[in-house]
Design an enzyme around this catalytic site. Sequence first.
Site, PDB file in Angstrom:
ATOM      1  N   THR A   1       0.867  -1.183   0.000  1.00 46.52           N
ATOM      2  CA  THR A   1       0.000   0.000   0.000  1.00 46.52           C
ATOM      3  C   THR A   1       0.905   1.234   0.000  1.00 46.52           C
ATOM      4  O   THR A   1       1.042   1.899   1.017  1.00 46.52           O
ATOM      5  CB  THR A   1      -0.927   0.011   1.233  1.00 46.52           C
ATOM      6  OG1 THR A   1      -0.122  -0.180   2.418  1.00 46.52           O
ATOM      7  CG2 THR A   1      -1.963  -1.083   1.168  1.00 46.52           C
TER       8      THR A   1
ATOM      9  N   THR B   1      -1.023  -2.917   5.379  1.00 45.89           N
ATOM     10  CA  THR B   1      -1.307  -1.747   6.214  1.00 45.89           C
ATOM     11  C   THR B   1      -2.265  -0.834   5.455  1.00 45.89           C
ATOM     12  O   THR B   1      -1.925  -0.355   4.375  1.00 45.89           O
ATOM     13  CB  THR B   1      -0.004  -0.998   6.530  1.00 45.89           C
ATOM     14  OG1 THR B   1       0.870  -1.911   7.179  1.00 45.89           O
ATOM     15  CG2 THR B   1      -0.250   0.210   7.420  1.00 45.89           C
TER      16      THR B   1
ATOM     17  N   PHE C   1      14.817   2.655  19.916  1.00 44.13           N
ATOM     18  CA  PHE C   1      14.276   3.662  18.990  1.00 44.13           C
ATOM     19  C   PHE C   1      14.555   5.086  19.455  1.00 44.13           C
ATOM     20  O   PHE C   1      13.818   6.015  19.160  1.00 44.13           O
ATOM     21  CB  PHE C   1      12.783   3.429  18.696  1.00 44.13           C
ATOM     22  CG  PHE C   1      12.607   2.500  17.538  1.00 44.13           C
ATOM     23  CD1 PHE C   1      12.973   1.170  17.640  1.00 44.13           C
ATOM     24  CD2 PHE C   1      12.137   2.964  16.312  1.00 44.13           C
ATOM     25  CE1 PHE C   1      12.865   0.307  16.558  1.00 44.13           C
ATOM     26  CE2 PHE C   1      12.025   2.109  15.221  1.00 44.13           C
ATOM     27  CZ  PHE C   1      12.387   0.781  15.354  1.00 44.13           C
TER      28      PHE C   1
ATOM     29  N   CYS D   1       7.799   1.673   5.137  1.00 45.11           N
ATOM     30  CA  CYS D   1       6.676   1.674   6.093  1.00 45.11           C
ATOM     31  C   CYS D   1       6.514   2.987   6.843  1.00 45.11           C
ATOM     32  O   CYS D   1       5.549   3.708   6.630  1.00 45.11           O
ATOM     33  CB  CYS D   1       6.851   0.527   7.074  1.00 45.11           C
ATOM     34  SG  CYS D   1       6.947  -1.069   6.243  1.00 45.11           S
TER      35      CYS D   1
HETATM   36  C1  UGA Z   1       8.749  -0.858  10.793  1.00 42.23           C
HETATM   37  C2  UGA Z   1       8.248  -1.255  12.204  1.00 42.23           C
HETATM   38  O1  UGA Z   1       9.334  -1.213  13.116  1.00 42.23           O
HETATM   39  C3  UGA Z   1       7.649  -2.661  12.163  1.00 42.23           C
HETATM   40  O2  UGA Z   1       7.120  -2.984  13.436  1.00 42.23           O
HETATM   41  C4  UGA Z   1       6.534  -2.681  11.129  1.00 42.23           C
HETATM   42  O3  UGA Z   1       5.956  -3.977  11.017  1.00 42.23           O
HETATM   43  C5  UGA Z   1       7.094  -2.296   9.776  1.00 42.23           C
HETATM   44  O4  UGA Z   1       7.670  -0.979   9.856  1.00 42.23           O
HETATM   45  C6  UGA Z   1       5.966  -2.289   8.797  1.00 42.23           C
HETATM   46  O5  UGA Z   1       5.082  -1.426   8.881  1.00 42.23           O
HETATM   47  O6  UGA Z   1       5.884  -3.202   7.968  1.00 42.23           O
HETATM   48  P1  UGA Z   1      10.947  -1.453   9.365  1.00 42.23           P
HETATM   49  O7  UGA Z   1      10.407  -0.529   8.309  1.00 42.23           O
HETATM   50  O8  UGA Z   1      11.495  -2.769   8.968  1.00 42.23           O
HETATM   51  O9  UGA Z   1       9.800  -1.767  10.451  1.00 42.23           O
HETATM   52  O10 UGA Z   1      12.101  -0.648  10.087  1.00 42.23           O
HETATM   53  P2  UGA Z   1      12.440  -0.136  11.564  1.00 42.23           P
HETATM   54  O11 UGA Z   1      13.297  -1.100  12.241  1.00 42.23           O
HETATM   55  O12 UGA Z   1      11.218   0.326  12.258  1.00 42.23           O
HETATM   56  O13 UGA Z   1      13.326   1.137  11.202  1.00 42.23           O
HETATM   57  C7  UGA Z   1      12.751   2.227  10.483  1.00 42.23           C
HETATM   58  C8  UGA Z   1      13.753   3.317  10.271  1.00 42.23           C
HETATM   59  O14 UGA Z   1      14.002   3.996  11.486  1.00 42.23           O
HETATM   60  C9  UGA Z   1      15.116   2.879   9.732  1.00 42.23           C
HETATM   61  O15 UGA Z   1      15.500   3.764   8.696  1.00 42.23           O
HETATM   62  C10 UGA Z   1      16.022   3.012  10.935  1.00 42.23           C
HETATM   63  O16 UGA Z   1      17.352   3.287  10.581  1.00 42.23           O
HETATM   64  C11 UGA Z   1      15.388   4.190  11.654  1.00 42.23           C
HETATM   65  N1  UGA Z   1      15.680   4.258  13.094  1.00 42.23           N
HETATM   66  C12 UGA Z   1      15.276   3.246  13.931  1.00 42.23           C
HETATM   67  C13 UGA Z   1      16.345   5.339  13.615  1.00 42.23           C
HETATM   68  O17 UGA Z   1      16.734   6.278  12.894  1.00 42.23           O
HETATM   69  N2  UGA Z   1      16.613   5.378  14.959  1.00 42.23           N
HETATM   70  C14 UGA Z   1      16.213   4.404  15.796  1.00 42.23           C
HETATM   71  O18 UGA Z   1      16.466   4.512  17.008  1.00 42.23           O
HETATM   72  C15 UGA Z   1      15.540   3.303  15.269  1.00 42.23           C
END
Ligand code: UGA
Length: 433
Positions: free
Chosen positions: A85, A121, A249, A260
């Site tokens: 989506t 989603t 996070f 996402c």
């Molecule tokens: C995210 C959610 O964490 C999942 O729970 C969800 O299922 C998924 O989206 C989804 O909607 O399908 P994801 O996109 O794999 O998962 O990535 P994350 O681990 O959430 O990281 C997202 C972004 O945030 C990355 O670019 C990461 O580098 C950044 N980030 C994360 C930060 O800049 N700082 C942090 O402390 C943590």
Amino acid sequence: MRISVIGCGYLGAVHASAMAALGHTVVGIDVDERKIAQLAAARPPFFEPGLPEILASSTATGRLRFSTDIADAADAEVHFIAVGTPQAPGSNAADLTHVDAAFEALLPHLADGALVVGKSTVPVGTAARLAARLAEAAPHAALAWNPEFLREGYAVKDTLEPDRLVYGVGDDRAQHVLDQVYRAAIEAGTPRIVTDYATAELVKVSANAFLATKISFINAMSEIADAAGADVTALADAIGHDARIGRRFLNAGIGFGGGCLPKDIRAFTARAEELGRGEAVAFLREVDAINLRQRQRVVDLAVELLGGSVHERRIAVLGLSFKPESDDVRDSPALDVAVQLRGLGADVLATDPEAVGNARARHPQLAYTTSTEDALRDADLVVLATEWREYRALDPVEAGRRVGVRRILDGRNVLDPAAWRAAGWEVRSLGRP
Ligand code: UGA
């Protein structure tokens, strides 16, 4: 159980393989012939740790098949809709074209008593709309909404051992069927929340909105820390010890990206406006703005570090995927920064352990290498943009021999500045003195 999974992208390919690994008989369906051919040959079309193994073992047992023909889903008892989506072109809203197309294509093939389960989603209200359509077109089938919380890089583990299950259901039978699908997780004590469609849809987007807000909060603190001469990483450690806040996070840096978080907060804002409650989530616009500002801060800092212009200066960009352990470059802050620096005339050489192919397909104008050593060679500035383990483990002395000038911008706040400075490096990052 006999299961179909419609849509074999990051979510669907992992879900199909994991369901087969749990002992179900699964057919994965996608309109993309190339993707289906790769999956049928047990070759994942993207990088995801653990997926090659469960894909190979499940296809070998014959319990996992792939097809481009939706009619092959006809004898399944449960159909998961796992299509994308994405953000709609020219709007913040989610594009539901694929969900609607998958749903309509499935309708003529639904057996009596089949359960259609949405995993994609979607904006709140979508499940109720689809349930009404189902009641009219296939009254003996039912609908549930069962959002997915997997993280790329940990997708297999998150699917096999979820930290919670959420069912949005219209009746008890749907709950009973989903309990059979997820029996292993339920027996292992996984919390299960059974609720209505709207709540299940909202759980998903509010979880991602919360995570995005947490990241932008700490990035906002990093801006203040920069202005005040404070250290945002020590601040995050200190507030993270408060169990109500938590340290996860709270890593400040170049910001969030991926397929996402960015599009989900925009779609949430758009849907809230449709519901006449735009002001309730107006803060998500600020969350988005803070996040995008981080990329600009990295570019501005690179310009400052190179004395006012990056023109024709050699810049090594380490990392292109939106996060480590993924080859996904959708809305990747790392790739965005590399492209912006290139746009300012820098001689950028970008590298990543897994994402070079995907990055090159989107931005062929950038120069790439798969070798960290090559990327570092003669660089005037190194930008650490995605915190892959191998970049975190770089030896400052060794790396120092390769570059032209020992100057590094740690866009993820993962290096030990003291160790790098001791090796003669100028080290800068966001929110650290
Ligand atoms: C995210 C959610 O964490 C999942 O729970 C969800 O299922 C998924 O989206 C989804 O909607 O399908 P994801 O996109 O794999 O998962 O990535 P994350 O681990 O959430 O990281 C997202 C972004 O945030 C990355 O670019 C990461 O580098 C950044 N980030 C994360 C930060 O800049 N700082 C942090 O402390 C943590």
